[in-house]
Design a protein around this motif. Sequence first.
Motif, PDB file in Angstrom:
ATOM      1  N   LYS A  80       0.155 -13.251   9.380  1.00 38.04           N
ATOM      2  CA  LYS A  80       1.109 -14.146  10.052  1.00 38.04           C
ATOM      3  C   LYS A  80       2.538 -13.878   9.582  1.00 38.04           C
ATOM      4  O   LYS A  80       3.473 -13.796  10.390  1.00 38.04           O
ATOM      5  N   ASP A  84       5.390 -12.584  12.135  1.00 35.24           N
ATOM      6  CA  ASP A  84       6.540 -13.431  12.458  1.00 35.24           C
ATOM      7  C   ASP A  84       7.851 -12.767  12.079  1.00 35.24           C
ATOM      8  O   ASP A  84       8.884 -12.954  12.748  1.00 35.24           O
ATOM      9  N   GLU A  85       7.831 -11.985  10.982  1.00 33.08           N
ATOM     10  CA  GLU A  85       9.060 -11.343  10.499  1.00 33.08           C
ATOM     11  C   GLU A  85       9.232  -9.936  11.079  1.00 33.08           C
ATOM     12  O   GLU A  85      10.240  -9.274  10.791  1.00 33.08           O
ATOM     13  N   THR A  94       2.890  -6.244  16.658  1.00 31.29           N
ATOM     14  CA  THR A  94       3.304  -7.492  17.299  1.00 31.29           C
ATOM     15  C   THR A  94       4.264  -7.210  18.445  1.00 31.29           C
ATOM     16  O   THR A  94       4.177  -7.811  19.516  1.00 31.29           O
ATOM     17  N   PRO A 127      -0.107 -16.176  14.111  1.00 28.93           N
ATOM     18  CA  PRO A 127       1.310 -15.830  14.321  1.00 28.93           C
ATOM     19  C   PRO A 127       1.909 -16.628  15.476  1.00 28.93           C
ATOM     20  O   PRO A 127       1.200 -17.041  16.401  1.00 28.93           O
ATOM     21  N   THR A 128       3.201 -16.804  15.420  1.00 31.82           N
ATOM     22  CA  THR A 128       3.894 -17.638  16.407  1.00 31.82           C
ATOM     23  C   THR A 128       3.631 -17.165  17.831  1.00 31.82           C
ATOM     24  O   THR A 128       3.389 -17.979  18.736  1.00 31.82           O
ATOM     25  N   TYR A 129       3.632 -15.870  18.064  1.00 33.74           N
ATOM     26  CA  TYR A 129       3.484 -15.362  19.424  1.00 33.74           C
ATOM     27  C   TYR A 129       2.078 -15.602  19.982  1.00 33.74           C
ATOM     28  O   TYR A 129       1.840 -15.433  21.177  1.00 33.74           O
TER      29      TYR A 129
END
Length: 480
Positions: A80, A84-85, A94, A127-129
Amino acid sequence: MNILDTSFKEKKVFISYCWTSPQHEQWVLNLAEMLVHNGVDVILDKWDLSEGQDKYHFMEAMIRDTSINKVLIICEDGYKEKADERTGGVGTETQIITPALYGSIDERKFIPIIARKETGKFDEYIPTYLKSRIGIDMSCENSYLDGFEQLLRAIYDKPRYKKPQKGSPPKYLFEESKITSKLYFVNENLKKYITDNRRGIIELTIKEFEENFFQELDKFIISNENFKEPHDEQLLNYINQMKELRDFYLNFLEILIVSYEKFNSDIIIEFLENLFKYSEYQGTGNTYHSYITEHFKFLITELFLWINLLLIKHKNYKVMNEILYTKYFVKSKYEHSLKEFSNFRFYLEGIEYNRTKLQRLSRTADKFIERATLNGKNYKEQIIDCDLLLYYISKTKGNLWFPTTYVYKEWHKKIELLSKMIRKKHFEETKVLFNVMTVIEMKKLIEDYLMTSDYGFPNSYNNIIPIFTSSISLNDIATI
């Protein structure tokens, strides 16, 4: 691999994960091996990415490859954070996956899998996505196996829960009928309560069905002033209208026979005792036409036949024995009396009034055969055989059940339940119908009561056929 499902197609998955720790890498490797053992072709960097290959090109190719059925995204805190980064290989993946999710690629291709979590919050490790995606929890020992099955079902497109096949609209919505929809919904509820094992409410639902059944039956009471000529046509019209009511009861009974663990003969016996009162005039006044209840008498006989047919169909011979050998406590307007099962067989003089003119031996038999269907299936042969079986049993009890439908029996066909008595196992199962314990007792019963036949219909040259020993001879019983 031996696959019973001929529609099986090999499935291929790509596993995307983060090299967080040796323990996590081993967890991913174990998962990949389990999938392979279960028939899945797994693409994993440790197996498929060699020295000198471009790892980013490899990742992009796997995500866009149309032969890859699923991309498994192994989520934990390390994955994650990098996703995210947008750092490292995970960050690159990602950037490749994100537009694919919202592009032309089927979004169901990407499955988040929670491999490790420290709190109870499922989505903290996605992860955010991927936040909006439904994932699979395989983060601990308790959830791993259930999660693995869920994953396999997703890969093979074999979901645990399937939308039921669409049925037909209830007939009562489209047909003019005296009968309301209550019985339909009570039956639907009964099936659900039995499936959910809600014992208390099942008993209440059985009573609710019977109360509604008799309320519906009351609608067919004919008042003396409304009983007009020709009587036979009016009675047959009411009989036709009551078939829907008959079918509701038979479906109700079959649900109980098949699914209800506490099903017993009392449910049938009490119903039949309450039903019998309709053989008497239920209207007002003491003067009425003698034929005025024959539509009810027809239904009573028909239901008794079908009840036994369903018990035979589901091999519930013990309950059948109990309803054939009990005494029925029948409440009458004028007296309370005990009845044998053969008292549920009525001669319907009004319905038979024009049979000679119509050149029919029995309009009652014609009607039983015409209505020998339930839920689209024809039970003509079973109705005839059940009718004859009740006749044979009644002969041993001395109170005759006349088998109206015998005229429809094909002379060369045996009664299956009797012919199978050649097998010891079948005899042991069915001997209870004749209230005997041994083969010797059965043979004596046949010799004493069942070697001869009785007179059939008037103006018919034949006695009631076939006789019992046309289906099984004395010396063949329980020999195999």
